[in-house]
Motif scaffolding. Structure first.
Motif, PDB file in Angstrom:
ATOM      1  N   THR A   1       0.826  -1.205   0.000  1.00 26.88           N
ATOM      2  CA  THR A   1       0.000   0.000   0.000  1.00 26.88           C
ATOM      3  C   THR A   1       0.859   1.253   0.000  1.00 26.88           C
ATOM      4  O   THR A   1       0.541   2.240  -0.683  1.00 26.88           O
ATOM      5  N   SER A   2       1.948   1.247   0.749  1.00 30.00           N
ATOM      6  CA  SER A   2       2.823   2.424   0.811  1.00 30.00           C
ATOM      7  C   SER A   2       3.465   2.719  -0.546  1.00 30.00           C
ATOM      8  O   SER A   2       3.850   3.862  -0.819  1.00 30.00           O
ATOM      9  N   GLU A   3       3.562   1.684  -1.382  1.00 33.34           N
ATOM     10  CA  GLU A   3       4.118   1.850  -2.733  1.00 33.34           C
ATOM     11  C   GLU A   3       3.041   2.199  -3.755  1.00 33.34           C
ATOM     12  O   GLU A   3       3.314   2.263  -4.958  1.00 33.34           O
ATOM     13  N   GLY A   4       1.801   2.405  -3.269  1.00 32.55           N
ATOM     14  CA  GLY A   4       0.714   2.761  -4.159  1.00 32.55           C
ATOM     15  C   GLY A   4       0.155   1.590  -4.942  1.00 32.55           C
ATOM     16  O   GLY A   4      -0.537   1.784  -5.953  1.00 32.55           O
ATOM     17  N   LYS A   5       0.392   0.359  -4.470  1.00 30.61           N
ATOM     18  CA  LYS A   5      -0.047  -0.838  -5.176  1.00 30.61           C
ATOM     19  C   LYS A   5      -1.252  -1.463  -4.480  1.00 30.61           C
ATOM     20  O   LYS A   5      -1.501  -1.221  -3.301  1.00 30.61           O
ATOM     21  N   THR A   6      -1.987  -2.275  -5.224  1.00 32.44           N
ATOM     22  CA  THR A   6      -3.141  -2.985  -4.694  1.00 32.44           C
ATOM     23  C   THR A   6      -2.954  -4.487  -4.883  1.00 32.44           C
ATOM     24  O   THR A   6      -2.033  -4.926  -5.575  1.00 32.44           O
ATOM     25  N   ILE A   7      -3.835  -5.265  -4.276  1.00 31.55           N
ATOM     26  CA  ILE A   7      -3.827  -6.722  -4.490  1.00 31.55           C
ATOM     27  C   ILE A   7      -4.551  -6.998  -5.797  1.00 31.55           C
ATOM     28  O   ILE A   7      -5.724  -6.661  -5.945  1.00 31.55           O
ATOM     29  N   ASN A   8      -3.830  -7.588  -6.737  1.00 38.29           N
ATOM     30  CA  ASN A   8      -4.404  -7.820  -8.060  1.00 38.29           C
ATOM     31  C   ASN A   8      -4.066  -9.230  -8.539  1.00 38.29           C
ATOM     32  O   ASN A   8      -3.637  -9.438  -9.681  1.00 38.29           O
ATOM     33  N   THR A   9      -4.243 -10.195  -7.659  1.00 34.99           N
ATOM     34  CA  THR A   9      -3.871 -11.575  -7.943  1.00 34.99           C
ATOM     35  C   THR A   9      -4.889 -12.241  -8.859  1.00 34.99           C
ATOM     36  O   THR A   9      -6.094 -12.108  -8.673  1.00 34.99           O
ATOM     37  N   LYS A  10      -4.384 -12.978  -9.846  1.00 33.55           N
ATOM     38  CA  LYS A  10      -5.238 -13.686 -10.794  1.00 33.55           C
ATOM     39  C   LYS A  10      -4.845 -15.161 -10.858  1.00 33.55           C
ATOM     40  O   LYS A  10      -3.753 -15.555 -10.427  1.00 33.55           O
ATOM     41  N   LEU A  11      -5.721 -15.973 -11.405  1.00 30.03           N
ATOM     42  CA  LEU A  11      -5.352 -17.336 -11.771  1.00 30.03           C
ATOM     43  C   LEU A  11      -4.450 -17.245 -12.997  1.00 30.03           C
ATOM     44  O   LEU A  11      -4.750 -16.521 -13.947  1.00 30.03           O
ATOM     45  N   ASP A  12      -3.339 -17.966 -12.980  1.00 29.29           N
ATOM     46  CA  ASP A  12      -2.393 -17.862 -14.091  1.00 29.29           C
ATOM     47  C   ASP A  12      -1.918 -19.202 -14.627  1.00 29.29           C
ATOM     48  O   ASP A  12      -0.980 -19.267 -15.408  1.00 29.29           O
ATOM     49  N   GLY A  13      -2.559 -20.285 -14.170  1.00 32.14           N
ATOM     50  CA  GLY A  13      -2.194 -21.603 -14.706  1.00 32.14           C
ATOM     51  C   GLY A  13      -0.903 -22.167 -14.173  1.00 32.14           C
ATOM     52  O   GLY A  13      -0.316 -23.054 -14.778  1.00 32.14           O
ATOM     53  N   ARG A  14      -0.489 -21.715 -13.006  1.00 34.51           N
ATOM     54  CA  ARG A  14       0.773 -22.202 -12.453  1.00 34.51           C
ATOM     55  C   ARG A  14       0.700 -23.681 -12.060  1.00 34.51           C
ATOM     56  O   ARG A  14       1.734 -24.366 -12.021  1.00 34.51           O
ATOM     57  N   VAL A  15      -0.503 -24.155 -11.769  1.00 35.21           N
ATOM     58  CA  VAL A  15      -0.718 -25.581 -11.538  1.00 35.21           C
ATOM     59  C   VAL A  15      -1.883 -26.019 -12.434  1.00 35.21           C
ATOM     60  O   VAL A  15      -2.975 -25.458 -12.355  1.00 35.21           O
ATOM     61  N   GLN A  16      -1.638 -27.006 -13.275  1.00 31.24           N
ATOM     62  CA  GLN A  16      -2.662 -27.466 -14.203  1.00 31.24           C
ATOM     63  C   GLN A  16      -2.791 -28.978 -14.162  1.00 31.24           C
ATOM     64  O   GLN A  16      -1.783 -29.687 -14.044  1.00 31.24           O
ATOM     65  N   ILE A  17      -4.017 -29.444 -14.233  1.00 31.88           N
ATOM     66  CA  ILE A  17      -4.271 -30.876 -14.375  1.00 31.88           C
ATOM     67  C   ILE A  17      -4.663 -31.118 -15.821  1.00 31.88           C
ATOM     68  O   ILE A  17      -5.650 -30.548 -16.315  1.00 31.88           O
ATOM     69  N   ILE A  18      -3.894 -31.926 -16.516  1.00 31.14           N
ATOM     70  CA  ILE A  18      -4.142 -32.178 -17.933  1.00 31.14           C
ATOM     71  C   ILE A  18      -4.492 -33.646 -18.160  1.00 31.14           C
ATOM     72  O   ILE A  18      -4.188 -34.522 -17.359  1.00 31.14           O
ATOM     73  N   LYS A  19      -5.149 -33.908 -19.269  1.00 32.63           N
ATOM     74  CA  LYS A  19      -5.557 -35.287 -19.616  1.00 32.63           C
ATOM     75  C   LYS A  19      -4.750 -35.794 -20.803  1.00 32.63           C
ATOM     76  O   LYS A  19      -4.213 -35.023 -21.573  1.00 32.63           O
TER      77      LYS A  19
END
Length: 250
Positions: free
Chosen positions: A232-250
């Motif tokens: 917050t002191s750096e003027g930033k916000t929480i902007n976390t998204k899903l990014d596919g860092r863990v994927q279950i594939i078939k």
């Protein structure tokens, strides 16, 4: 004359009288149930005693320390969650301030106990997210133990991680990259987590035989609170998204 000086003669006389007779000891088996409900009157003296502390605590818990651009949800069934990503992203940043060689962070789905709603984020929200007395811990592990950790994540359908990506296929970890580099079983890896998992909590594998371990003495939630204050002191916000860092594939 103090309290003990006043009461000591009476206590001595009582003990001497008790010592002059034979006492038979026993116990009663009778019970009585007391109903506690809305009909029980409040004790105003007790309320007056704790009210200042309650008010002070509420002010602190309601103090805003950050802003979330979107709802952050946890999950126990999906491979990835926005609340999980937020948690481990923050944990990784905290870990790097303690040891710049830290490569990734890991938590578990069960360890994240609340969602974070879009909007103002308070200290109370972080207490709800991580209510446990867990401390940040840094571990260095062998590649063979890392392989066990990866298999644990595959067996459990993925866990919150940052600093690495992986896919799960047929119950096996595949395409694992740590800091952009393919996983190498012949290398050692340094990670940040918390002492509950480092001690084997949630039946995690791969962390019980580290090359080295450093317990920071910093409560996870305190680390998160300081992380958000800095954000917050750096003027930033929480902007976390899903990014596919863990994927279950078939």
């Amino acid at each position: 004359m103090n309290f003990f000086s006043k009461i000591f003669p009476t206590l001595l006389l009582t003990l001497s009288l008790v010592g002059c007779k034979t006492t038979q000891w026993g116990h009663s088996t009778s019970t009585h149930n007391y109903v506690i409900n809305s009909q029980v009157e409040e004790d105003s003296s007790i309320i007056r005693y704790y009210l200042p502390y309650k008010q002070k605590m509420e002010i602190e818990m309601n103090r805003v320390i950050a802003f979330a651009e979107d709802n952050l949800y946890r999950t126990r069934s999906e491979a990835e969650s926005s609340a999980g990503n937020f948690f481990v992203d923050a944990l990784l940043e905290i870990g790097k301030t303690l040891d710049p060689d830290v490569q990734f962070s890991i938590a578990t789905k069960f360890g994240i106990r609340a969602d974070i709603k879009k909007g103002d984020v308070t200290i109370g929200n972080i207490y709800e997210l991580m209510p446990f007395e867990n401390y940040i811990t840094i571990l260095e592990i062998k590649g063979s133990e890392m392989a066990n950790l990866l298999q644990f994540m595959a067996n459990t359908g993925g866990q919150p991680i940052a600093g690495m990506t992986m896919k799960i296929k047929d119950g096996k970890p595949v395409d694992v990259f740590i800091q952009g580099q393919p996983f190498d079983i012949n290398k050692n890896y340094k990670l940040v987590t918390y002492d509950y998992l480092a001690n084997g909590g949630d039946r995690i594998l791969g962390l019980d035989n580290p090359i080295s371990r450093k317990d920071s003495g910093i409560l996870v939630r305190n680390g998160l609170i300081d992380y958000l204050k800095k954000l917050t002191s750096e003027g930033k916000t929480i902007n976390t998204k899903l990014d596919g860092r863990v994927q279950i594939i078939k």
